[in-house]
Motif scaffolding. Structure first.
Motif, PDB file in Angstrom:
ATOM      1  N   ALA A   1      38.230  29.331  56.808  1.00 15.62           N
ATOM      2  CA  ALA A   1      38.046  28.864  55.433  1.00 15.62           C
ATOM      3  C   ALA A   1      36.609  29.024  54.954  1.00 15.62           C
ATOM      4  O   ALA A   1      36.370  29.411  53.800  1.00 15.62           O
ATOM      5  CB  ALA A   1      38.459  27.395  55.315  1.00 15.62           C
ATOM      6  N   GLY A   2      35.637  28.727  55.832  1.00 12.86           N
ATOM      7  CA  GLY A   2      34.255  28.647  55.383  1.00 12.86           C
ATOM      8  C   GLY A   2      33.268  29.551  56.081  1.00 12.86           C
ATOM      9  O   GLY A   2      32.064  29.455  55.827  1.00 12.86           O
ATOM     10  N   GLY A   3      33.736  30.430  56.965  1.00 17.43           N
ATOM     11  CA  GLY A   3      32.834  31.359  57.626  1.00 17.43           C
ATOM     12  C   GLY A   3      32.139  30.761  58.832  1.00 17.43           C
ATOM     13  O   GLY A   3      32.416  29.632  59.250  1.00 17.43           O
ATOM     14  N   ASN A   4      31.223  31.534  59.384  1.00 15.67           N
ATOM     15  CA  ASN A   4      30.563  31.163  60.639  1.00 15.67           C
ATOM     16  C   ASN A   4      29.357  30.248  60.382  1.00 15.67           C
ATOM     17  O   ASN A   4      28.214  30.598  60.645  1.00 15.67           O
ATOM     18  CB  ASN A   4      30.119  32.428  61.379  1.00 15.67           C
ATOM     19  N   HIS A   5      29.672  29.046  59.855  1.00 17.22           N
ATOM     20  CA  HIS A   5      28.618  28.086  59.530  1.00 17.22           C
ATOM     21  C   HIS A   5      29.020  26.706  60.054  1.00 17.22           C
ATOM     22  O   HIS A   5      28.992  25.720  59.315  1.00 17.22           O
ATOM     23  CB  HIS A   5      28.383  28.033  58.024  1.00 17.22           C
ATOM     24  N   LEU A   6      29.394  26.648  61.324  1.00 21.78           N
ATOM     25  CA  LEU A   6      29.900  25.402  61.884  1.00 21.78           C
ATOM     26  C   LEU A   6      28.920  24.250  61.723  1.00 21.78           C
ATOM     27  O   LEU A   6      29.318  23.099  61.534  1.00 21.78           O
ATOM     28  CB  LEU A   6      30.236  25.586  63.371  1.00 21.78           C
ATOM     29  N   HIS A   7      27.623  24.548  61.832  1.00 20.33           N
ATOM     30  CA  HIS A   7      26.628  23.488  61.724  1.00 20.33           C
ATOM     31  C   HIS A   7      26.612  22.872  60.337  1.00 20.33           C
ATOM     32  O   HIS A   7      26.046  21.788  60.132  1.00 20.33           O
ATOM     33  CB  HIS A   7      25.224  24.034  62.073  1.00 20.33           C
ATOM     34  N   GLU A   8      27.242  23.551  59.374  1.00 18.43           N
ATOM     35  CA  GLU A   8      27.301  23.050  58.007  1.00 18.43           C
ATOM     36  C   GLU A   8      28.653  22.397  57.695  1.00 18.43           C
ATOM     37  O   GLU A   8      28.880  21.954  56.568  1.00 18.43           O
ATOM     38  CB  GLU A   8      27.071  24.200  57.010  1.00 18.43           C
ATOM     39  N   MET A   9      29.573  22.359  58.677  1.00 15.26           N
ATOM     40  CA  MET A   9      30.922  21.848  58.425  1.00 15.26           C
ATOM     41  C   MET A   9      31.243  20.677  59.345  1.00 15.26           C
ATOM     42  O   MET A   9      30.603  20.481  60.368  1.00 15.26           O
ATOM     43  CB  MET A   9      31.950  22.971  58.597  1.00 15.26           C
ATOM     44  N   ASN A  10      32.265  19.911  58.956  1.00 14.47           N
ATOM     45  CA  ASN A  10      32.668  18.720  59.699  1.00 14.47           C
ATOM     46  C   ASN A  10      34.184  18.607  59.676  1.00 14.47           C
ATOM     47  O   ASN A  10      34.794  18.686  58.597  1.00 14.47           O
ATOM     48  CB  ASN A  10      32.014  17.484  59.060  1.00 14.47           C
ATOM     49  N   VAL A  11      34.787  18.430  60.848  1.00 19.17           N
ATOM     50  CA  VAL A  11      36.248  18.409  60.949  1.00 19.17           C
ATOM     51  C   VAL A  11      36.846  17.284  60.119  1.00 19.17           C
ATOM     52  O   VAL A  11      37.826  17.476  59.377  1.00 19.17           O
ATOM     53  CB  VAL A  11      36.699  18.282  62.422  1.00 19.17           C
ATOM     54  N   ASP A  12      36.274  16.084  60.211  1.00 21.80           N
ATOM     55  CA  ASP A  12      36.821  14.947  59.465  1.00 21.80           C
ATOM     56  C   ASP A  12      36.743  15.182  57.958  1.00 21.80           C
ATOM     57  O   ASP A  12      37.683  14.867  57.220  1.00 21.80           O
ATOM     58  CB  ASP A  12      36.067  13.662  59.830  1.00 21.80           C
TER      59      ASP A  12
END
Length: 356
Positions: free
Chosen positions: A214-225
């Motif tokens: 959904a949002g690309g390779n920016h895991l540090h900018e995303m949160n599962v909850d």
């Protein structure tokens, strides 16, 4: 790595499911449709006859000539994942797998006689090992369920609809079938997500993979909850007009929306059905022939009834109210769209009604 009778399996201990039937993880709507199709007399014969019209041989030659076939010497880490997924789900014949140059992250399982799994370079570069393991398990789940056949037909009919778009009635007829197949296929994606979780056995990796898609390779900018909260907001917010827009947005898609997939998968991961499978209690493949079509449709109907009852979507709430005898459909639709059902409106002495 630990050696097994099938392949070198990852050191992380994961459960295997000998003889598991795809019914164990299939979404109720997906399962009832598949059981009915499998029970149809002559179904296999009809589709073998169709195979002469479908471009399967062309697709195989295209992937062989324009993509990289996964094996021991090409993308060996994907080959190990593929064999491992087949080992976990006890799929005896390992499907051929190809990597296709395409920056868009995508994967599919197609084919009539034998399934072919295709993943794009965009997906391979986007996901880490455990996230990719869930995706490979997802595609192997499609193969085990027999989804590849219907996906191939959907691709063929979609292309056919484009070619005959200038014939009004012909295009309408084809698109009616395509729309029905897309509705089924969206449910089959939920089934395959569950298969991916059974293979990877890491719900956080499955969630991360969906977030990255959904949002690309920016895991540090995303949160599962927070990502799951989006699904909650999507389902419950808005009014009837938004519900209609949701349907219109979904109709042309073959996949459910990504936040919805994540929420559905998390719900299933926490369910008793998932726990029973992990404990070794699941339907077996050798029992498939005894499966009742009626029971499958009953389970599907029960699932939809429960979905309507528990849904926070305004349209589904309205359907639930109507089903419960709370009023007439026409009146409620009028009230919902105009806002007249919100309560008594003030009236002036001339009898005019003020509506917000």
């Amino acid at each position: 790595m630990t050696e097994t009778g099938f392949e070198k399996a990852p050191a992380r201990d994961r459960r295997r499911f000998p003889g598991i039937s795809s019914r164990a993880y299939e979404h109720p709507a997906d399962r009832s449709a598949l059981v009915a199709l499998r029970k149809l007399s002559g179904f296999d014969t009809v589709f073998k006859a169709l195979s002469g019209l479908l471009p399967e041989r062309s697709l195989r030659l295209l992937f062989l000539s324009e993509s990289v076939r996964v094996g021991e010497t090409q993308f060996p880490h994907l080959y190990a994942m593929l064999r491992d997924a087949c080992y976990i789900l006890d799929l005896e014949k390992v499907p051929q797998m190809y990597v296709q140059q395409d920056p868009n992250p995508n994967a599919m399982c197609i084919g009539l006689d034998e399934p072919i799994i295709v993943v794009t370079t965009g997906l391979v570069e986007l996901l880490d090992e455990e996230e990719m393991r869930a995706v490979v398990g997802h595609e192997v789940g499609h193969a085990l369920s027999g989804h590849a056949v219907y996906r191939t037909i959907l691709l063929f009919l979609t292309n056919l609809a484009l070619k005959i778009a200038w014939i009004p009635l012909g295009n309408v007829a084809i698109m009616t079938i395509v729309t029905a197949l897309r509705e089924w296929f969206r449910k089959s994606e939920l089934s395959a997500d569950r298969a991916g979780l059974l293979v990877g056995q890491d719900v956080q990796a499955s969630m991360r993979g969906l977030m990255k898609i959904a949002g690309g390779n920016h895991l540090h900018e995303m949160n599962v909850d927070a990502f799951l909260a989006q699904a909650e907001e999507y389902e419950s917010s808005g009014d009837l007009r938004d519900s209609v827009l949701k349907i219109l947005n979904l109709l042309p898609r073959t996949h459910p929306f990504t936040t919805v997939r994540a929420a559905e998968l998390k719900k299933w991961a926490e369910s008793r059905d998932h726990q029973r499978i992990m404990d070794g209690h699941y339907p077996r493949r050798d029992e498939d022939k005894d499966t009742s079509v009626t029971d499958s449709f009953r389970q599907s109907a029960a699932h939809y009834a429960d979905s309507v009852r528990t849904s926070k979507d305004p349209l589904m709430k309205l359907v639930g109210d109507i089903a419960g005898g709370a009023g007439d459909l026409g009146g409620k639709l009028r009230d919902k769209f105009t806002g007249a059902g919100a309560g008594p409106a003030p009236q002036d002495k001339g009898g005019a009604t003020e509506q917000g």
